[in-house]
Design a protein around this motif. Structure first.
Motif, PDB file in Angstrom:
ATOM      1  N   ARG A 274      15.820  29.210  10.594  1.00 12.22           N
ATOM      2  CA  ARG A 274      15.771  30.041   9.390  1.00 12.22           C
ATOM      3  C   ARG A 274      17.087  29.973   8.629  1.00 12.22           C
ATOM      4  O   ARG A 274      17.121  29.976   7.402  1.00 12.22           O
ATOM      5  CB  ARG A 274      15.472  31.501   9.766  1.00 12.22           C
ATOM      6  CG  ARG A 274      15.240  32.399   8.547  1.00 12.22           C
ATOM      7  CD  ARG A 274      15.031  33.849   8.975  1.00 12.22           C
ATOM      8  NE  ARG A 274      14.430  34.623   7.900  1.00 12.22           N
ATOM      9  CZ  ARG A 274      15.113  35.270   6.958  1.00 12.22           C
ATOM     10  NH1 ARG A 274      16.437  35.206   6.953  1.00 12.22           N
ATOM     11  NH2 ARG A 274      14.484  35.958   6.029  1.00 12.22           N
TER      12      ARG A 274
ATOM     13  N   ASN B  45      16.944  26.111   6.037  1.00 15.52           N
ATOM     14  CA  ASN B  45      16.392  26.773   4.860  1.00 15.52           C
ATOM     15  C   ASN B  45      16.420  25.832   3.647  1.00 15.52           C
ATOM     16  O   ASN B  45      17.475  25.356   3.241  1.00 15.52           O
ATOM     17  CB  ASN B  45      17.201  28.048   4.570  1.00 15.52           C
ATOM     18  CG  ASN B  45      16.483  28.986   3.633  1.00 15.52           C
ATOM     19  OD1 ASN B  45      16.186  28.644   2.500  1.00 15.52           O
ATOM     20  ND2 ASN B  45      16.211  30.202   4.110  1.00 15.52           N
TER      21      ASN B  45
ATOM     22  N   THR C 193      16.397  41.364   6.356  1.00 11.38           N
ATOM     23  CA  THR C 193      15.787  40.513   5.329  1.00 11.38           C
ATOM     24  C   THR C 193      14.557  39.781   5.854  1.00 11.38           C
ATOM     25  O   THR C 193      13.891  39.075   5.095  1.00 11.38           O
ATOM     26  CB  THR C 193      16.805  39.476   4.810  1.00 11.38           C
ATOM     27  OG1 THR C 193      17.144  38.567   5.876  1.00 11.38           O
ATOM     28  CG2 THR C 193      18.068  40.151   4.308  1.00 11.38           C
ATOM     29  N   PHE C 194      14.217  39.931   7.142  1.00  9.54           N
ATOM     30  CA  PHE C 194      13.058  39.257   7.718  1.00  9.54           C
ATOM     31  C   PHE C 194      11.765  39.918   7.258  1.00  9.54           C
ATOM     32  O   PHE C 194      11.699  41.143   7.122  1.00  9.54           O
ATOM     33  CB  PHE C 194      13.104  39.306   9.249  1.00  9.54           C
ATOM     34  CG  PHE C 194      14.125  38.397   9.890  1.00  9.54           C
ATOM     35  CD1 PHE C 194      15.191  37.896   9.168  1.00  9.54           C
ATOM     36  CD2 PHE C 194      14.020  38.058  11.230  1.00  9.54           C
ATOM     37  CE1 PHE C 194      16.138  37.076   9.762  1.00  9.54           C
ATOM     38  CE2 PHE C 194      14.959  37.237  11.842  1.00  9.54           C
ATOM     39  CZ  PHE C 194      16.017  36.747  11.101  1.00  9.54           C
ATOM     40  N   THR C 195      10.726  39.130   7.067  1.00 11.94           N
ATOM     41  CA  THR C 195       9.401  39.662   6.819  1.00 11.94           C
ATOM     42  C   THR C 195       8.804  40.141   8.146  1.00 11.94           C
ATOM     43  O   THR C 195       9.290  39.765   9.227  1.00 11.94           O
ATOM     44  CB  THR C 195       8.477  38.597   6.216  1.00 11.94           C
ATOM     45  OG1 THR C 195       8.257  37.567   7.195  1.00 11.94           O
ATOM     46  CG2 THR C 195       9.101  37.980   4.962  1.00 11.94           C
ATOM     47  N   PRO C 196       7.748  40.971   8.113  1.00 13.61           N
ATOM     48  CA  PRO C 196       7.110  41.390   9.376  1.00 13.61           C
ATOM     49  C   PRO C 196       6.678  40.207  10.240  1.00 13.61           C
ATOM     50  O   PRO C 196       6.821  40.234  11.461  1.00 13.61           O
ATOM     51  CB  PRO C 196       5.912  42.210   8.899  1.00 13.61           C
ATOM     52  CG  PRO C 196       6.356  42.768   7.577  1.00 13.61           C
ATOM     53  CD  PRO C 196       7.182  41.687   6.948  1.00 13.61           C
ATOM     54  N   GLY C 197       6.177  39.151   9.605  1.00 10.35           N
ATOM     55  CA  GLY C 197       5.777  37.965  10.366  1.00 10.35           C
ATOM     56  C   GLY C 197       6.960  37.275  11.010  1.00 10.35           C
ATOM     57  O   GLY C 197       6.869  36.779  12.138  1.00 10.35           O
ATOM     58  N   GLU C 198       8.092  37.239  10.301  1.00 14.42           N
ATOM     59  CA  GLU C 198       9.294  36.620  10.852  1.00 14.42           C
ATOM     60  C   GLU C 198       9.851  37.434  12.013  1.00 14.42           C
ATOM     61  O   GLU C 198      10.331  36.870  13.000  1.00 14.42           O
ATOM     62  CB  GLU C 198      10.341  36.466   9.755  1.00 14.42           C
ATOM     63  CG  GLU C 198      10.008  35.373   8.737  1.00 14.42           C
ATOM     64  CD  GLU C 198      11.012  35.316   7.602  1.00 14.42           C
ATOM     65  OE1 GLU C 198      11.215  34.224   7.043  1.00 14.42           O
ATOM     66  OE2 GLU C 198      11.574  36.380   7.246  1.00 14.42           O
ATOM     67  N   ILE C 199       9.772  38.746  11.906  1.00 17.02           N
ATOM     68  CA  ILE C 199      10.236  39.592  13.015  1.00 17.02           C
ATOM     69  C   ILE C 199       9.386  39.355  14.258  1.00 17.02           C
ATOM     70  O   ILE C 199       9.905  39.266  15.383  1.00 17.02           O
ATOM     71  CB  ILE C 199      10.207  41.078  12.606  1.00 17.02           C
ATOM     72  CG1 ILE C 199      11.297  41.362  11.563  1.00 17.02           C
ATOM     73  CG2 ILE C 199      10.394  41.980  13.817  1.00 17.02           C
ATOM     74  CD1 ILE C 199      11.317  42.780  11.055  1.00 17.02           C
ATOM     75  N   LYS C 200       8.074  39.216  14.075  1.00 16.23           N
ATOM     76  CA  LYS C 200       7.186  38.955  15.220  1.00 16.23           C
ATOM     77  C   LYS C 200       7.544  37.629  15.891  1.00 16.23           C
ATOM     78  O   LYS C 200       7.632  37.546  17.126  1.00 16.23           O
ATOM     79  CB  LYS C 200       5.733  38.931  14.745  1.00 16.23           C
ATOM     80  CG  LYS C 200       4.730  38.707  15.871  1.00 16.23           C
ATOM     81  CD  LYS C 200       3.304  38.725  15.351  1.00 16.23           C
ATOM     82  CE  LYS C 200       2.315  38.472  16.489  1.00 16.23           C
ATOM     83  NZ  LYS C 200       0.911  38.495  16.005  1.00 16.23           N
TER      84      LYS C 200
END
Length: 318
Positions: free
Chosen positions: A27, A31, A243-250
């Motif tokens: 990430r 990027n 700054t992570f999206t929920p999907g990125e956090i998962k």
């Protein structure tokens, strides 16, 4: 994934991401839109380059034939002069990592030859079609540089007099006695995080600061004053978990749990070996523990890490 593991991992999503994990490393450094961290890192670690821009390249590289083994790089990019860079983050200990680096570096070199052949066929086809001799294209095997950078979350094996705190090594092809370079276009750089033990007040230069940031990023609640330089701006912005999206956090949590499971397995095997060593004679227990770990499917480099022994000591104990 179990609820307990999710709750345990959730405690590690404050502040900044752990940079030894596959997802967070890519990430930040892979990027497409924000390349500042990658460019600054390459310039510092390589040292004798002045990279201003890079083009991100496909990470999956095919072999010469359909049956050949593929290589999937963590980061693969090219600068405006044609130099290509492979950057690999290796968390789990790997016995033949130097061989893997050589294997991976071969793919861009082969690709240069493949592209040269395509240009030659194109020029020759045009000549046949028009009947006119073009200036022609002939490849003289001149290669563009390929630089491999491996960031290792373990210690590589070295010669006996290798300083324990020497975390950075750079290799090129050269004549053994005179050190005359055979070719300047192939270079390997290894960064061993386990050999870097400096505290923030002991950081000597910008290389130290980069490695300190990579190793300790997930421990920061805020950006340390010691890392105030502008070249770290992109690194901290992209590593900030807020700054992570929920999907990125998962995805990040899944990587975190997989890493913890790996190290828990190794630590448990080490505890078993120690317990057996106390119950039986030390030498006999050590040999038995090694045999059990190998029989369980652990590789010898993993056994070396667990037992804190060299390969030679492991083989001698058996």
């Amino acid at each position: 994934m179990g609820i307990d593991k999710r709750h345990e991992a959730a405690g590690s999503i404050r502040g900044f991401a752990k940079m030894t994990l596959d997802f967070s490393f890519k990430r930040v450094f892979g990027n497409e839109k924000e390349k500042g961290a990658l460019i600054a890192f390459l310039n510092r670690m390589i040292g004798d380059v002045d990279i201003e821009e890079v083009q991100m390249l496909p990470m999956e590289r095919l072999g010469l034939t359909a049956s050949d083994r593929k290589a999937v790089f963590d980061i693969f990019c090219r600068d405006k002069d044609g130099t290509e860079f492979i950057v690999e983050m290796q968390c789990a200990q790997q016995k033949y990592f130097r061989d893997r680096a050589l294997f991976y570096a071969g793919y861009p070199l082969i690709e240069q030859g493949r592209l040269a052949l395509e240009k030659y066929i194109e020029a020759y086809s045009e000549e046949l079609r028009t009947g006119k001799r073009k200036s022609g294209f002939e490849w003289d095997y001149r290669l563009k540089p390929v630089i491999f950078i491996g960031i290792l979350n373990f210690k590589m094996s070295h010669e006996k007099d290798w300083p324990d705190g020497k975390y950075y090594s750079s290799y090129r092809l050269e004549e053994r006695q005179t050190h005359e370079p055979m070719n300047e276009n192939l270079r390997f750089i290894f960064i061993e995080l386990e050999r870097f033990n400096k505290r923030k007040e002991e950081l000597d230069d910008m290389n130290d600061k980069w490695i300190y940031a990579l190793k300790h990023m997930h421990e920061f609640e805020s950006r340390p004053d010691e890392l105030h330089e502008n070249e770290f701006d992109n690194l901290f912005n992209l590593a900030k978990i807020a700054t992570f999206t929920p999907g990125e956090i998962k995805t990040y949590l899944n990587d975190l749990i997989m890493e913890r499971d790996y190290w828990n397995t190794l630590n448990y095997a080490k505890e078993v070996a120690i317990a057996e060593g106390k119950a039986e004679g030390k030498a006999e227990a050590t040999a038995e523990a090694i045999r059990k770990m190998l029989a369980a499917g652990l590789k010898i480099d993993q056994v070396c890490a667990i037992m804190e022994m060299t390969r030679e000591e492991i083989e001698g104990a058996m």
